[in-house]
Motif scaffolding. Structure first.
Motif, PDB file in Angstrom:
ATOM      1  N   THR A  93       0.839  -1.211   0.000  1.00 30.68           N
ATOM      2  CA  THR A  93       0.000   0.000   0.000  1.00 30.68           C
ATOM      3  C   THR A  93       0.871   1.257   0.000  1.00 30.68           C
ATOM      4  O   THR A  93       1.718   1.423   0.879  1.00 30.68           O
ATOM      5  N   GLU A 132       1.967   5.112   0.683  1.00 32.09           N
ATOM      6  CA  GLU A 132       1.725   5.989   1.829  1.00 32.09           C
ATOM      7  C   GLU A 132       1.378   7.401   1.382  1.00 32.09           C
ATOM      8  O   GLU A 132       1.570   7.766   0.227  1.00 32.09           O
ATOM      9  N   GLY A 133       0.903   8.179   2.341  1.00 32.12           N
ATOM     10  CA  GLY A 133       0.712   9.604   2.102  1.00 32.12           C
ATOM     11  C   GLY A 133      -0.721  10.065   2.058  1.00 32.12           C
ATOM     12  O   GLY A 133      -1.002  11.249   2.204  1.00 32.12           O
ATOM     13  N   VAL A 134      -1.659   9.131   1.812  1.00 25.90           N
ATOM     14  CA  VAL A 134      -3.079   9.494   1.746  1.00 25.90           C
ATOM     15  C   VAL A 134      -3.868   8.454   2.544  1.00 25.90           C
ATOM     16  O   VAL A 134      -3.564   7.260   2.460  1.00 25.90           O
ATOM     17  N   ALA A 135      -4.866   8.917   3.287  1.00 28.79           N
ATOM     18  CA  ALA A 135      -5.762   7.976   3.957  1.00 28.79           C
ATOM     19  C   ALA A 135      -6.612   7.289   2.901  1.00 28.79           C
ATOM     20  O   ALA A 135      -7.194   7.956   2.052  1.00 28.79           O
ATOM     21  N   ASP A 136      -6.685   5.963   2.957  1.00 29.27           N
ATOM     22  CA  ASP A 136      -7.402   5.247   1.895  1.00 29.27           C
ATOM     23  C   ASP A 136      -8.697   4.624   2.403  1.00 29.27           C
ATOM     24  O   ASP A 136      -9.147   3.603   1.890  1.00 29.27           O
ATOM     25  N   PRO A 146      -6.168  11.519  -5.306  1.00 31.56           N
ATOM     26  CA  PRO A 146      -4.727  11.509  -5.558  1.00 31.56           C
ATOM     27  C   PRO A 146      -4.320  10.127  -6.098  1.00 31.56           C
ATOM     28  O   PRO A 146      -4.968   9.120  -5.813  1.00 31.56           O
ATOM     29  N   SER A 176      -0.969   7.320  -6.896  1.00 28.40           N
ATOM     30  CA  SER A 176       0.392   6.944  -6.541  1.00 28.40           C
ATOM     31  C   SER A 176       0.903   6.002  -7.625  1.00 28.40           C
ATOM     32  O   SER A 176       0.188   5.085  -8.042  1.00 28.40           O
ATOM     33  N   PRO A 203       3.926  10.387  -6.002  1.00 30.68           N
ATOM     34  CA  PRO A 203       2.566  10.913  -6.134  1.00 30.68           C
ATOM     35  C   PRO A 203       2.286  11.375  -7.562  1.00 30.68           C
ATOM     36  O   PRO A 203       3.210  11.759  -8.289  1.00 30.68           O
TER      37      PRO A 203
END
Lengths: 387, 606
Positions: free
Chosen positions: A83, A85-89, A116, A118, A129
């Motif tokens: 998965t 990282e960087g955004v709540a999914d 967003p 990735s 990103p």
């Protein structure tokens, strides 16, 4: 002989109609609101590897449901979490791959109203990103990637991007596909894919019964595929759940809705461009399609579940739907592993069982008689981090 | 860190102390109103005395004016419901009310109702939650005022107006506080107070507002009893309706409801009663429901007969049933720190009892006025010169009661139209802002339009600075909206203030994301809004210098970062550091903006 004059409804009928209308009104007021559509978990498989999207955590609470991208390792039923990282999914993930390139789209959730992206060029090891101007819908194949770039469905528009994914431009709109004169009467954009020729393909739902909305782009414009459903489904409206191409024939999983209920069927495109359809698989009343996985060679696997029972079916080009043993309790997604486990022959599939932060992978035994657990993984989840 | 779920407890000391302080201030106002009434009384009596002197009399007449009596049924209603309003007002004094009522009472009451009811209730909850102290204090004074009004004004227009005021407030409470008594919810049952206690208050208010001649014959009482009978039979049918779970014992609707009620905060003895009854219902659910259905149907039928002995028996049986339900199912309704009223059984009995009284105790015919009093009432002149001592006292008392109602209503009305929530919410959650007087750490970053922006380039303007993740799903959009609201609230002063956000995401930090965030939050057109980004090195330098922690969270989590805002004056000095975590819910939206605006105002003044 003359027909007797028709009588009017009369005052008593009027009162009764008003009472019924009032009752219906209050019943409608009391009806619970329908839930937002949830993304469909599942997997895709290509010649270079397999990918699956699986919800984990507290699945009854969207803010504490964390979607994971799982990478399947060729030749085994071993899966690892990849998965980005960087955004709540919490809203869900959609994934598309082409060779070593993988693109993941984060579906909108809570106050985030765009998607967003990735991108990984090395099979999910490192991620960068990327920006998509809009929100992806909660359907498995609203995003695709290929050597010539990427396609994404944003609302009623299909966007395309060059391989760098830096800029997106409009490829076609729903109105544009309607203007092709297709007898399907497209209702919504469902899925996108690149055909083996590299041509963009778009799948739509059809408002006219008996047709399947598949369109291919060429220099001459958009060409609708002539896919007509067999006999008793000729009045069924359709939508395309998944559309995949690349590892084998172009394959679509179609949901047909008619007075008989919902049925799913797989479509395969031959090298000549002709489409063939599987037999329809009825979805029993009270059940729903919970997961779908496209495998290489045109294999299509589905998980059908009601509150009491779950069933897994798989179909190969030209073959009938084969029913597998009932999957383990807690199965949330399935993946096809035809290439990954060649010894399993044509009935290979993995089932993902989630219990909070624990992921267990079950594989079918070579004989296809039962599911055995092959992997147990703890995935650390940050409960409460999304509100 | 965003979304880490810090909740504001109902007993928050800052909120509770401010609630008490507000009540004390308003009490002083009420006492002042009382003092004005005393002065008014003396003025009126002095005028009356002068008039008597002018007519050659040395003293007030001692013979009381004889008029018709207030109908007994009306008096029962007025005194009974006046007392209930006062009890309800006193219950609103509980310290948990400001923060606890919306989440502990109102929203659970609406939880099973359809979406439109929840939407309506939530609109009221928002006003209460944004202004909890004003709302809770208002409720105290409105209900105390209504109760006093009904008690002190027994006759005439003031009294009838008091009844109407009770109807108005009661309907507001019924809709927004009780979710229409749950009549649109699937589990509607008389046992748990349907159709809502305050609906009985409203009916009583309507009866009090009727002209007294309506009580001159038994007709009104018969109508009240007949309506009560129909209501009880309807409730019996609903209770008997199959498929609603009331015929089941264990795992049945009634058992679940009673067991849930036994777990609410209340004295141990009461909890054990209710719990024991829950066990009894679990074991004999079918029998209990049969008893309730039959009892409701029979008492309703007895009330419908209109014959006095049957009605009396029906009322007696209903009283026993109501008291049993009040104790064993509704657990009296007012324990646990958030009880707002004694629930529906008492008001229902009071209403139906007054209906019975209206059929048996008719008012006596009016007697002719006699003697000096008769002379006084027929002598022309202003009313305050003709009024008796009793008239003056009661009129002034009613005016005072109305003023008490207004003591609560006025600040609540002002709060309801205020778009900003009370800043005390933010202070209660995040603490009081830290006053600072130090040079702000410098920064040089790029704004959403690609222009270089530095602390130096913004010198001369007050800066409201925060740190936002452009792909955040929870707090950051709320914080951005609070910044925008503070900007709007500043009005003409906003051109002296810059609102600045620095990206707080080490991965999604490109200008395409800050621009997407701006479009999403409607910030694109604000001339004094800067969303700054830069290289990861430049961003880390700014994060570190302002003490902002930023960390990615694996496996689908949102980037975690400190929720901090800074107010920097026009000389480049930090003035305040504020925690801008919007909290676990959106009730704090706009509370922070009001606090931020006040701190910006202070910085502008330096």
């Amino acid at each position: 002989v003359s027909a007797p004059p028709e009588e009017g409804p009369g005052p008593r009928h009027g009162v009764a109609a008003c009472a019924v209308a009032l009752l219906l009104f209050f019943l409608s007021l009391s009806a619970p609101a329908s839930a937002a559509p949830a993304p469909l978990p599942g997997g895709t498989e290509s010649v270079t590897g397999a990918w699956a999207v699986v919800p984990m955590g507290q699945l009854s609470e969207p803010a504490n449901t964390f979607w994971q991208l799982l990478k399947g390792h060729p030749g085994s039923s071993a899966w690892s979490v990849a998965t980005p990282e960087g955004v709540a999914d919490n809203g869900g993930l959609v994934a598309a791959s082409s060779g070593a390139e993988v693109v993941v789209g984060f579906l909108p959730s809570q106050l985030l109203r765009y998607s967003p992206l990735s991108v990984s060029e090395d099979g999910g090891t490192t991620w960068n990103p990327a920006y998509l101007p809009g929100a992806l819908a909660a359907r498995p194949d609203v995003l695709t990637v290929g050597p010539s770039g990427a396609l994404a469905i944003v609302g009623t528009t299909v966007l395309q991007a060059a391989p760098s994914l830096r800029t997106w431009s409009r490829l076609v709109s729903l109105a544009g596909l309607r203007a092709t004169g297709s007898r399907c009467a497209p209702g919504a954009l469902d899925a996108v894919a690149f055909a083996s020729s590299g041509a963009p393909m778009v799948a739509t739902s059809c408002l006219h019964g008996g047709w399947v909305g598949l369109f291919t782009h060429s220099s001459a414009g958009w060409t609708p595929a002539s896919v007509v459903l067999p006999g008793r489904l000729r009045l069924a409206t359709t939508s395309v759940l998944t559309l995949s191409a690349g590892a084998g024939p172009t394959t679509a999983l179609v949901v047909a809705r008619s007075a008989r209920g919902n049925e799913v069927l797989a479509l395969w495109e031959s090298a000549s461009g002709a489409w063939s359809a599987s037999a329809p698989l009825p979805i029993p009343s009270g059940s729903s399609l919970r997961s779908a996985a496209a495998g290489s060679g045109g294999a299509m696997t589905v998980l059908v579940a009601s509150t009491r029972a779950k069933s897994v079916y798989q179909v190969l080009p030209g073959g009938p739907w084969a029913r597998f043993p009932s999957p383990p309790a807690g199965t949330v997604a399935i993946a096809s592993t035809l290439l990954s486990s060649p010894t399993f022959g044509s009935i290979a599939a993995d089932a993902f069982v989630v219990d909070g932060a624990e992921l267990r992978v079950f594989a079918l035994t070579p004989a296809g008689s039962k599911w055995v657990v092959v992997q147990t993984t703890q995935v650390p989840l940050a409960y409460g981090s999304s509100g | 860190m965003p979304g880490m779920g810090r909740a504001l407890q109902t007993g928050n000391s800052l909120i509770v102390s401010n609630f008490h302080s507000t009540l004390l201030h308003q009490l002083l106002l009420v006492l002042l109103i009382g003092a004005l009434c005393v002065i008014g009384f003396n003025v009126v009596r002095t005028l009356q005395y002068r008039r008597l002197k002018a007519h050659g009399q040395d003293a007030f007449p001692t013979t009381p004016r004889v008029t018709s009596e207030e109908p007994m049924a009306r008096r029962v209603l007025r005194i009974g419901f006046g007392s209930l309003w006062i009890l309800d007002g006193l219950l609103q004094l509980q310290s948990g009310m400001p923060l606890g009522l919306p989440s502990g009472v109102i929203q659970p009451a609406a939880a099973t109702s359809p979406g439109w009811v929840q939407h309506l209730v939530n609109s009221g909850v928002t006003i209460w939650s944004d202004h909890p102290i004003e709302a809770a204090a208002a409720t105290v004074w409105i209900q105390l005022g209504l109760g006093i009004w009904l008690l002190v004004a027994p006759r005439g227009r003031w009294s009838r107006l008091g009844g109407l005021a009770g109807v108005g407030w009661g309907l507001l409470v019924w809709a927004f506080g009780e979710a229409f008594g749950g009549i649109f919810a699937p589990g509607l049952t008389w046992l748990f107070g349907a159709p809502g206690a305050v609906l009985f208050y409203c009916v009583a208010g309507v009866l009090i507002a009727l002209p007294e001649r309506a009580f001159a014959t038994p007709r009104l009482g018969r109508i009240v009893l007949a309506c009560g009978g129909v209501f009880l039979i309807g409730m019996a049918v609903l209770q008997a309706w199959p498929g609603r779970g009331y015929w089941q014992g264990r795992n049945g609707t009634l058992t679940a409801m009673v067991q849930a009620m036994s777990k609410t905060p209340q004295p141990g003895l009461l909890s054990s009663w209710v719990s024991s009854f829950g066990s009894f219902v679990g074991a004999h659910g079918w029998g209990v429901n049969l008893f309730v259905v039959v009892a409701l149907a029979v008492t309703g039928t007895l009330l419908l007969t209109g014959r006095r002995p049957f009605t009396l028996i029906g009322l007696g049986a209903l009283a026993l049933l109501c008291l049993a339900d009040w104790a064993l199912v509704e657990d009296f309704g007012f324990f646990g720190g958030l009880g707002t009223d004694p629930n529906s059984m008492l008001p229902m009995l009071l209403l139906l009892g007054s209906g019975y009284v209206a059929t048996v105790r008719l008012p006596a015919e009016a007697a002719e006025p006699q003697g000096a009093a008769a002379t006084a009432t027929t002598t022309p002149g202003p009313w305050w010169e003709r009024a008796t001592l009793s008239d003056v006292l009661r009129s002034l008392a009613a005016v005072a009661a109305l003023a008490v109602v207004l003591v609560g209503t006025a600040p609540m009305a002002e709060a309801a139209v205020d778009r900003n929530a009370d800043p005390i919410l933010t202070e209660a959650l995040d603490g009081t802002p830290n006053a600072i007087d130090a040079p702000a750490p410098p920064f040089v970053l790029t704004d959403q339009h690609g222009r270089t922006v530095s602390l130096q380039s913004l010198r001369g303007h007050v800066i409201a600075l925060t740190f936002l993740d452009p792909v955040c799903t929870t707090d950051c959009p709320l914080i951005a909206q609070e910044f925008r609201q503070a900007d709007e609230s500043l009005g003409g002063q906003s051109h002296e203030v810059d609102f600045v956000a620095v990206v707080a995401n080490p991965i999604y930090r490109a200008a395409s994301f800050t621009n997407a965030f701006d479009r999403q939050e409607g910030l694109t057109g604000l001339p004094n809004w800067y969303y700054l980004t830069g290289s990861l090195t430049a961003l880390r330098r700014v994060w570190d210098s302002y003490g902002i922690e930023v960390a990615t969270v694996a496996n689908g989590g949102m980037v975690a970062h400190s929720d901090l805002a800074f107010v920097i004056d026009g000389h480049g000095r930090e003035r305040d550091a504020l925690i801008d975590d919007p909290g676990p819910t959106q009730v704090f939206a706009s509370s922070f903006s009001a606090l931020l605006e006040s701190r910006i105002d202070q910085a502008l003044a330096t």
